[in-house]
Design a protein around this motif. Structure first.
Motif, PDB file in Angstrom:
ATOM      1  N   UNK A 130      -4.146 -37.544  -2.339  1.00  0.00           N
ATOM      2  CA  UNK A 130      -3.613 -36.575  -1.388  1.00  0.00           C
ATOM      3  C   UNK A 130      -3.076 -37.222  -0.112  1.00  0.00           C
ATOM      4  N   UNK A 131      -3.820 -38.183   0.436  1.00  0.00           N
ATOM      5  CA  UNK A 131      -3.449 -38.742   1.739  1.00  0.00           C
ATOM      6  C   UNK A 131      -2.489 -39.919   1.660  1.00  0.00           C
ATOM      7  N   UNK A 132      -2.703 -40.808   0.690  1.00  0.00           N
ATOM      8  CA  UNK A 132      -1.861 -42.009   0.598  1.00  0.00           C
ATOM      9  C   UNK A 132      -0.573 -41.714  -0.177  1.00  0.00           C
ATOM     10  N   UNK A 184       2.694 -44.598  -1.590  1.00  0.00           N
ATOM     11  CA  UNK A 184       2.387 -45.161  -2.910  1.00  0.00           C
ATOM     12  C   UNK A 184       2.933 -44.265  -4.007  1.00  0.00           C
ATOM     13  N   UNK A 185       3.446 -44.907  -5.063  1.00  0.00           N
ATOM     14  CA  UNK A 185       3.863 -44.160  -6.245  1.00  0.00           C
ATOM     15  C   UNK A 185       2.628 -43.746  -7.051  1.00  0.00           C
ATOM     16  N   UNK A 186       1.647 -44.640  -7.055  1.00  0.00           N
ATOM     17  CA  UNK A 186       0.372 -44.419  -7.724  1.00  0.00           C
ATOM     18  C   UNK A 186      -0.728 -44.729  -6.735  1.00  0.00           C
ATOM     19  N   UNK A 187      -1.739 -43.878  -6.647  1.00  0.00           N
ATOM     20  CA  UNK A 187      -2.865 -44.128  -5.740  1.00  0.00           C
ATOM     21  C   UNK A 187      -4.123 -43.556  -6.378  1.00  0.00           C
ATOM     22  N   UNK A 188      -5.013 -44.422  -6.827  1.00  0.00           N
ATOM     23  CA  UNK A 188      -6.213 -43.968  -7.513  1.00  0.00           C
ATOM     24  C   UNK A 188      -7.320 -44.997  -7.368  1.00  0.00           C
ATOM     25  N   UNK A 203      -5.445 -46.901   3.415  1.00  0.00           N
ATOM     26  CA  UNK A 203      -6.506 -46.999   2.404  1.00  0.00           C
ATOM     27  C   UNK A 203      -7.839 -47.303   3.066  1.00  0.00           C
ATOM     28  N   UNK A 204      -7.817 -48.219   4.014  1.00  0.00           N
ATOM     29  CA  UNK A 204      -9.053 -48.553   4.732  1.00  0.00           C
ATOM     30  C   UNK A 204      -9.592 -47.348   5.501  1.00  0.00           C
ATOM     31  N   UNK A 208     -18.995 -49.306 -13.997  1.00  0.00           N
ATOM     32  CA  UNK A 208     -20.440 -49.166 -13.809  1.00  0.00           C
ATOM     33  C   UNK A 208     -21.233 -50.410 -14.200  1.00  0.00           C
ATOM     34  N   UNK A 209     -20.733 -51.202 -15.157  1.00  0.00           N
ATOM     35  CA  UNK A 209     -21.506 -52.369 -15.579  1.00  0.00           C
ATOM     36  C   UNK A 209     -21.675 -53.379 -14.460  1.00  0.00           C
ATOM     37  N   UNK A 210     -20.673 -53.512 -13.622  1.00  0.00           N
ATOM     38  CA  UNK A 210     -20.756 -54.459 -12.511  1.00  0.00           C
ATOM     39  C   UNK A 210     -20.854 -53.759 -11.167  1.00  0.00           C
ATOM     40  N   UNK A 211     -20.908 -52.443 -11.184  1.00  0.00           N
ATOM     41  CA  UNK A 211     -21.029 -51.638  -9.971  1.00  0.00           C
ATOM     42  C   UNK A 211     -19.896 -51.966  -8.987  1.00  0.00           C
ATOM     43  N   UNK A 212     -18.676 -51.858  -9.484  1.00  0.00           N
ATOM     44  CA  UNK A 212     -17.473 -52.082  -8.668  1.00  0.00           C
ATOM     45  C   UNK A 212     -16.619 -50.828  -8.638  1.00  0.00           C
ATOM     46  N   UNK A 213     -15.925 -50.637  -7.525  1.00  0.00           N
ATOM     47  CA  UNK A 213     -14.863 -49.630  -7.451  1.00  0.00           C
ATOM     48  C   UNK A 213     -13.564 -50.390  -7.175  1.00  0.00           C
ATOM     49  N   UNK A 214     -12.549 -50.092  -7.986  1.00  0.00           N
ATOM     50  CA  UNK A 214     -11.249 -50.734  -7.816  1.00  0.00           C
ATOM     51  C   UNK A 214     -10.224 -49.682  -7.397  1.00  0.00           C
ATOM     52  N   UNK A 215      -9.574 -49.916  -6.257  1.00  0.00           N
ATOM     53  CA  UNK A 215      -8.510 -49.043  -5.773  1.00  0.00           C
ATOM     54  C   UNK A 215      -7.181 -49.630  -6.219  1.00  0.00           C
TER      55      UNK A 215
END
Length: 354
Positions: A296-298, A305-309, A337-338, A314-321
């Motif tokens: 919504x915001x970016x 951004x054309x794509x923003x997600x 984003x920050x 969960x296996x490594x407990x990471x979130x990738x933007x």
């Protein structure tokens, strides 16, 4: 739906999922082993080699012919990186006996035996894999490794993971490295394969309308009987979440492209297993849906951004933007984003009641 698990031998488990939702049965075999630099490329080649032929089906053509005779059954295989483990996956899907034109064919038993043979009794010549197959699959893996840069979105994510987990197993590319292919031949690959199937974690799954005697079918199978008991050589999920350095690392790669790819890797520190569910909700709000802050915001409001997600691993407990941006908008997009991340820290997100 009814799920049961049986240990056939130490390190080898048989899973059944009884369901009447589908007209087909699915048989799957997962071979799980540690991700290691010296073996990651070997595993990739072996996963491809095993689909080339077995003892009684010595070629892909013969395997395809057998699948056609089984009313168009489908066979496939794949390779995954699951946390600090590498998983070789094999699948065979066939029609359930209840929907066959004649009774007594026992399609599930036939499917199970065919897949067990493909995985545990491959086609060999003079005590090793067929040299022709090995060279062909080495070339195929080489092309896949060289072509990973063609998918810029996937490549940028892989590079982010590689930098985050530098010198760690999870940073390895799942298909391996070209320089390692040169060291492989039919003999040493077959020797490694024998070591692999006698040390790895093995899971066999059967899903569909399952008869009660399916456990006996597996236990009496000659390919299962010849496997040794083992202490599985893999990393359990609870041992995978290691703390990463708390510092920001920025990597920029320049290419002749019209759209830039911006990836941010976030390491989530969890106190207990239950916090994984909180992280799932966090990710959904941050970037996991069309109503998320990222979308919504970016993307929608700022048009940066054309794509923003975002996605949660969960296996490594990471979130990738993940964002697809105009390269000239890099600084603006990164700043916004920050801000979304800071707003999440402050609890600044919309609360809705349904």
């Amino acid at each position: 739906m009814e799920y049961k698990q049986t240990e056939l031998k130490r390190g080898i488990k048989f899973h059944t999922i009884h369901t009447e939702k589908f007209k087909t049965n699915l048989v799957a075999i997962f071979i799980t082993t540690k991700l290691m630099r010296e073996n990651v490329t070997k595993n990739a080649v072996i996963s491809a080699l095993l689909r080339r032929g077995s003892k009684t089906m010595p070629s892909q053509e013969e395997i395809s012919k057998q699948m056609e005779e089984m009313y168009g059954a489908s066979f496939d295989c794949g390779l995954d990186k699951t946390g600090d483990n590498q998983v070789l996956k094999f699948y065979l899907e066939s029609i359930n006996d209840n929907f066959l034109p004649q009774n007594g064919e026992d399609m599930l038993k036939n499917s199970l035996e065919k897949l067990l043979e493909i995985v545990f009794n491959p086609y060999v010549e003079n005590g090793s894999f067929k040299s022709e197959y090995v060279e062909q699959e080495k070339n195929n893996i080489k092309q896949r490794i060289e072509g990973k840069i063609d998918n810029k979105a996937k490549y940028s994510l892989d590079r982010c993971i590689e930098e985050m987990y530098k010198e760690q197993p999870f940073g390895l590319y799942k298909f391996g490295y070209i320089e390692d292919l040169e060291k492989m031949d039919a003999q040493n690959l077959y020797q490694y394969y024998q070591e692999l199937i006698n040390t790895c974690k093995i899971d066999i799954f059967v899903s569909g309308m399952i008869e009660d005697n399916i456990n006996q079918v597996v236990e009496k199978n000659e390919n299962i009987q010849k496997l040794k008991e083992r202490t599985p050589d893999y990393i359990p999920p609870k041992e995978q979440n290691k703390e990463l350095p708390e510092k920001e690392n920025i990597l920029v790669e320049s290419m002749e492209v019209t759209q830039g790819k911006l990836v941010l890797g976030l390491n989530v520190s969890l106190k207990n297993e239950k916090e994984k569910y909180d992280t799932l909700i966090y990710n959904t709000i941050l970037g996991g849906s069309a109503n998320s802050k990222m979308f919504q915001n970016v993307r929608e409001k700022a048009h940066l951004a054309y794509v923003a997600s975002s996605s949660y691993l969960r296996y490594k407990s990471n979130i990738f933007i993940n964002c697809g941006i105009e390269i000239s908008n890099y600084e603006k997009a990164l700043e916004l984003i920050r801000k979304q991340i800071e707003d999440m820290k402050k609890g600044e997100f919309t609360r809705r009641r349904y």
